[in-house]
Design an enzyme around this catalytic site. Structure first.
Site, PDB file in Angstrom:
ATOM      1  N   LEU A   1     -21.655   8.997   2.118  1.00 53.06           N
ATOM      2  CA  LEU A   1     -22.834   9.465   2.844  1.00 53.06           C
ATOM      3  C   LEU A   1     -22.808   9.126   4.342  1.00 53.06           C
ATOM      4  CD1 LEU A   1     -25.603  10.808   2.809  1.00 53.06           C
ATOM      5  CD2 LEU A   1     -26.596   8.572   2.262  1.00 53.06           C
TER       6      LEU A   1
ATOM      7  N   ASP B   1       0.863  -1.192   0.000  1.00 56.15           N
ATOM      8  CA  ASP B   1       0.000   0.000   0.000  1.00 56.15           C
ATOM      9  C   ASP B   1       0.896   1.238   0.000  1.00 56.15           C
ATOM     10  OD1 ASP B   1      -3.199   0.370   1.402  1.00 56.15           O
ATOM     11  OD2 ASP B   1      -1.912   2.095   0.979  1.00 56.15           O
TER      12      ASP B   1
ATOM     13  N   ILE C   1     -27.648  17.246   1.122  1.00 58.18           N
ATOM     14  CA  ILE C   1     -28.388  16.230   0.364  1.00 58.18           C
ATOM     15  C   ILE C   1     -28.243  16.589  -1.116  1.00 58.18           C
ATOM     16  CG2 ILE C   1     -30.627  15.116  -0.026  1.00 58.18           C
ATOM     17  CD1 ILE C   1     -30.159  14.783   2.829  1.00 58.18           C
TER      18      ILE C   1
ATOM     19  N   TYR D   1     -13.956   6.732 -13.354  1.00 59.93           N
ATOM     20  CA  TYR D   1     -13.711   5.702 -12.339  1.00 59.93           C
ATOM     21  C   TYR D   1     -14.288   4.360 -12.796  1.00 59.93           C
ATOM     22  CZ  TYR D   1     -14.438   2.942  -8.136  1.00 59.93           C
ATOM     23  OH  TYR D   1     -14.481   1.915  -7.241  1.00 59.93           O
TER      24      TYR D   1
ATOM     25  N   GLY E   1     -22.593  12.739 -12.106  1.00 60.62           N
ATOM     26  CA  GLY E   1     -22.294  11.300 -12.262  1.00 60.62           C
ATOM     27  C   GLY E   1     -23.053  10.376 -11.326  1.00 60.62           C
TER      28      GLY E   1
ATOM     29  N   THR F   1     -16.618  -2.566  -9.234  1.00 63.65           N
ATOM     30  CA  THR F   1     -17.610  -1.625  -8.721  1.00 63.65           C
ATOM     31  C   THR F   1     -18.904  -1.617  -9.529  1.00 63.65           C
ATOM     32  OG1 THR F   1     -18.063   0.752  -8.477  1.00 63.65           O
ATOM     33  CG2 THR F   1     -16.474   0.157 -10.133  1.00 63.65           C
TER      34      THR F   1
ATOM     35  N   LYS G   1     -12.301   0.764 -14.056  1.00 68.17           N
ATOM     36  CA  LYS G   1     -12.506  -0.563 -13.459  1.00 68.17           C
ATOM     37  C   LYS G   1     -12.976  -1.557 -14.524  1.00 68.17           C
ATOM     38  CE  LYS G   1     -11.564   0.018  -9.039  1.00 68.17           C
ATOM     39  NZ  LYS G   1     -10.827  -0.888  -8.173  1.00 68.17           N
TER      40      LYS G   1
ATOM     41  N   ASN H   1      -3.608   5.201 -12.586  1.00 67.33           N
ATOM     42  CA  ASN H   1      -3.517   4.363 -11.392  1.00 67.33           C
ATOM     43  C   ASN H   1      -4.271   3.037 -11.559  1.00 67.33           C
ATOM     44  OD1 ASN H   1      -2.586   3.823  -8.813  1.00 67.33           O
ATOM     45  ND2 ASN H   1      -4.367   4.748  -7.815  1.00 67.33           N
TER      46      ASN H   1
ATOM     47  N   ALA I   1      -6.555   1.357  -5.507  1.00 68.74           N
ATOM     48  CA  ALA I   1      -7.113   2.094  -6.651  1.00 68.74           C
ATOM     49  C   ALA I   1      -7.512   3.482  -6.205  1.00 68.74           C
ATOM     50  CB  ALA I   1      -8.342   1.364  -7.192  1.00 68.74           C
TER      51      ALA I   1
HETATM   52  N1  UFG Z   1     -24.616  11.876  -0.729  1.00 70.08           N
HETATM   53  C1  UFG Z   1     -25.209  12.988  -0.172  1.00 70.08           C
HETATM   54  N2  UFG Z   1     -24.477  13.724   0.720  1.00 70.08           N
HETATM   55  C2  UFG Z   1     -23.197  13.402   1.084  1.00 70.08           C
HETATM   56  C3  UFG Z   1     -22.601  12.265   0.495  1.00 70.08           C
HETATM   57  C4  UFG Z   1     -23.334  11.520  -0.413  1.00 70.08           C
HETATM   58  O1  UFG Z   1     -26.350  13.319  -0.471  1.00 70.08           O
HETATM   59  O2  UFG Z   1     -22.600  14.120   1.890  1.00 70.08           O
HETATM   60  C5  UFG Z   1     -25.400  11.039  -1.649  1.00 70.08           C
HETATM   61  C6  UFG Z   1     -24.767  10.863  -3.009  1.00 70.08           C
HETATM   62  O3  UFG Z   1     -25.121  11.928  -3.858  1.00 70.08           O
HETATM   63  C7  UFG Z   1     -25.330   9.520  -3.441  1.00 70.08           C
HETATM   64  C8  UFG Z   1     -25.463   8.744  -2.126  1.00 70.08           C
HETATM   65  O4  UFG Z   1     -25.463   9.742  -1.103  1.00 70.08           O
HETATM   66  O5  UFG Z   1     -26.604   9.693  -3.981  1.00 70.08           O
HETATM   67  C9  UFG Z   1     -24.312   7.791  -1.870  1.00 70.08           C
HETATM   68  O6  UFG Z   1     -23.097   8.493  -2.078  1.00 70.08           O
HETATM   69  P1  UFG Z   1     -21.668   7.923  -1.647  1.00 70.08           P
HETATM   70  O7  UFG Z   1     -20.680   8.993  -1.973  1.00 70.08           O
HETATM   71  O8  UFG Z   1     -21.717   7.430  -0.245  1.00 70.08           O
HETATM   72  O9  UFG Z   1     -21.463   6.661  -2.590  1.00 70.08           O
HETATM   73  P2  UFG Z   1     -21.533   6.553  -4.186  1.00 70.08           P
HETATM   74  O10 UFG Z   1     -22.823   5.864  -4.508  1.00 70.08           O
HETATM   75  O11 UFG Z   1     -21.274   7.824  -4.856  1.00 70.08           O
HETATM   76  O12 UFG Z   1     -20.251   5.673  -4.509  1.00 70.08           O
HETATM   77  C10 UFG Z   1     -19.965   4.438  -3.928  1.00 70.08           C
HETATM   78  C11 UFG Z   1     -18.477   4.195  -4.035  1.00 70.08           C
HETATM   79  C12 UFG Z   1     -18.085   4.097  -5.487  1.00 70.08           C
HETATM   80  C13 UFG Z   1     -18.925   3.069  -6.192  1.00 70.08           C
HETATM   81  C14 UFG Z   1     -20.384   3.300  -5.970  1.00 70.08           C
HETATM   82  C15 UFG Z   1     -21.167   2.155  -6.522  1.00 70.08           C
HETATM   83  O13 UFG Z   1     -17.749   5.235  -3.426  1.00 70.08           O
HETATM   84  O14 UFG Z   1     -16.737   3.726  -5.551  1.00 70.08           O
HETATM   85  O15 UFG Z   1     -20.660   3.423  -4.572  1.00 70.08           O
HETATM   86  O16 UFG Z   1     -22.477   2.158  -6.071  1.00 70.08           O
HETATM   87  F1  UFG Z   1     -18.698   3.121  -7.516  1.00 70.08           F
END
Ligand code: UFG
Length: 320
Positions: free
Chosen positions: A188, A31, A205, A141, A280, A117, A145, A92, A75
């Site tokens: 989140l 790592d 949100i 991303y 995204g 993912t 993958k 990466n 990653a």
């Molecule tokens: N969200 C908020 N507020 C925050 C953080 C997130 O509203 O402070 C929302 C995001 O917009 C999303 C949901 O909560 O709708 C989940 O967001 P996360 O950032 O927790 O997770 P993601 O779904 O974006 O991404 C995660 C991994 C990715 C992977 C993906 C696959 O980080 O690597 O899940 O589902 F690709």
């Protein structure tokens, strides 16, 4: 087995290592500590601080350990960052990943579990998402993958490198020893818990106008321990053929539901603030994990959202 874990000092990696050690495997973690933490690697695993870009260091590490199998988690993994810096993601996740495959080939290591993912699917046409669903990433991303999965297929064909690619949905929660601590934090549940602890004022949100029952995005949150267990099953299952599996629970929760459940679990009021959609973000991501249940007998143990949040809450409070 002697197992080489790239990215084993990170959030998911540290739990994979924990589970491997519990089962008596010998573990070397490789790592670069760009996201991971030295103290997250449990003894008696050995930590080698190195980068996948440094082929010589990688080669020395894999040879010294007489590696039998590799679990590749190292990653770059933040969707938003990948949109603004695609080059870093391709470098990466694809180019440096290829270094690993080449070093494995030279060393005669023929088994790999790959951390993939749900982002390979993009915006799914139907829910739940199966492994046959259309592959159409909406960010670099997910693209990186998917590209690596495609490389794996040809390494299997030409060099008999057997792999299992695990397409994670939303990893969440903590074990007693390891949890999620990114800096900056974009996910989140940790962000919600920061607000519950009074370390941030409110949860943003990102979008309340999606085509979902309450207008916020729905995700399939999977406990990191259940996710880690799948890696161990995968290690024992790739002798005959390579495989790709989704990993989620087949049920989804909206951002608003996660906040509400966190209020119940923590007993704290958690203020929220509306913010624009995040680039995204697909509206709904829910996995069908029937294939891994059928083939490998994977059975989730922590599939209730309150259990997941509670495990993260306990861990977060222990860090303070
Ligand atoms: N969200 C908020 N507020 C925050 C953080 C997130 O509203 O402070 C929302 C995001 O917009 C999303 C949901 O909560 O709708 C989940 O967001 P996360 O950032 O927790 O997770 P993601 O779904 O974006 O991404 C995660 C991994 C990715 C992977 C993906 C696959 O980080 O690597 O899940 O589902 F690709």
């Amino acid at each position: 087995m002697r197992i080489f874990v790239t990215g084993g000092a990170g959030y998911i990696g540290s739990v994979v290592v924990e589970r491997l050690l519990d089962k008596g495997h010998e573990v070397v973690v490789y790592d670069n500590l760009s996201k991971g933490h030295r103290e997250s690697v449990d003894a008696p695993a050995t930590l080698i601080v190195g980068d996948l870009a440094d082929r010589e260091s990688l080669q020395r590490a894999i040879d010294a350990q007489r590696t039998e199998a590799v679990i590749h988690l190292a990653a770059s993994s933040i969707v938003g960052e990948s949109i603004t810096s695609p080059h870093a993601y391709f470098q990466n996740n694809i180019v440096n990943g290829l270094n690993l495959l080449e070093v494995m080939r030279e060393a005669g290591v023929k088994r790999l579990v790959f951390s993939s993912t749900a982002a390979v699917y993009g915006v799914p046409a139907s829910i739940p998402i199966t492994e046959e669903s259309t592959l159409a990433p909406t960010n670099p991303y997910g693209e990186s993958k998917l590209a690596f999965e495609r490389l794996l297929r040809w390494y299997d064909e030409a060099y008999q490198l057997r792999y299992v690619s695990l397409r994670y949905f939303n990893a969440a929660g903590a074990t007693a020893r390891h949890g999620e601590a990114h800096d900056p934090e974009t996910h989140l549940i940790p962000n919600v818990l920061k607000v519950a602890r009074g370390e941030a004022k409110e949860v943003m949100i990102f979008g309340e106008d999606y085509d979902t029952p309450d207008g916020t995005c729905i995700r399939d949150y999977i406990h990191v321990g259940d996710l880690a267990d799948a890696h161990l099953l995968a290690l024992g299952a790739m002798e005959k053929s390579s495989q790709i599996y989704n990993l989620g629970y087949g049920s989804g929760y909206s951002v608003a539901e996660v906040v509400e459940m966190s209020r119940q679990v923590t007993g704290r009021w958690i203020p929220t603030e509306s913010a624009p959609r995040r680039a995204g973000d697909p509206p709904v991501l829910i996995a069908s994990s029937d294939r891994i249940m059928r083939d490998l007998g994977w059975r989730p143990r922590m599939s209730e959202l309150d259990q997941i949040i509670e495990s993260a809450w306990k861990w977060t409070n222990k860090q303070a």
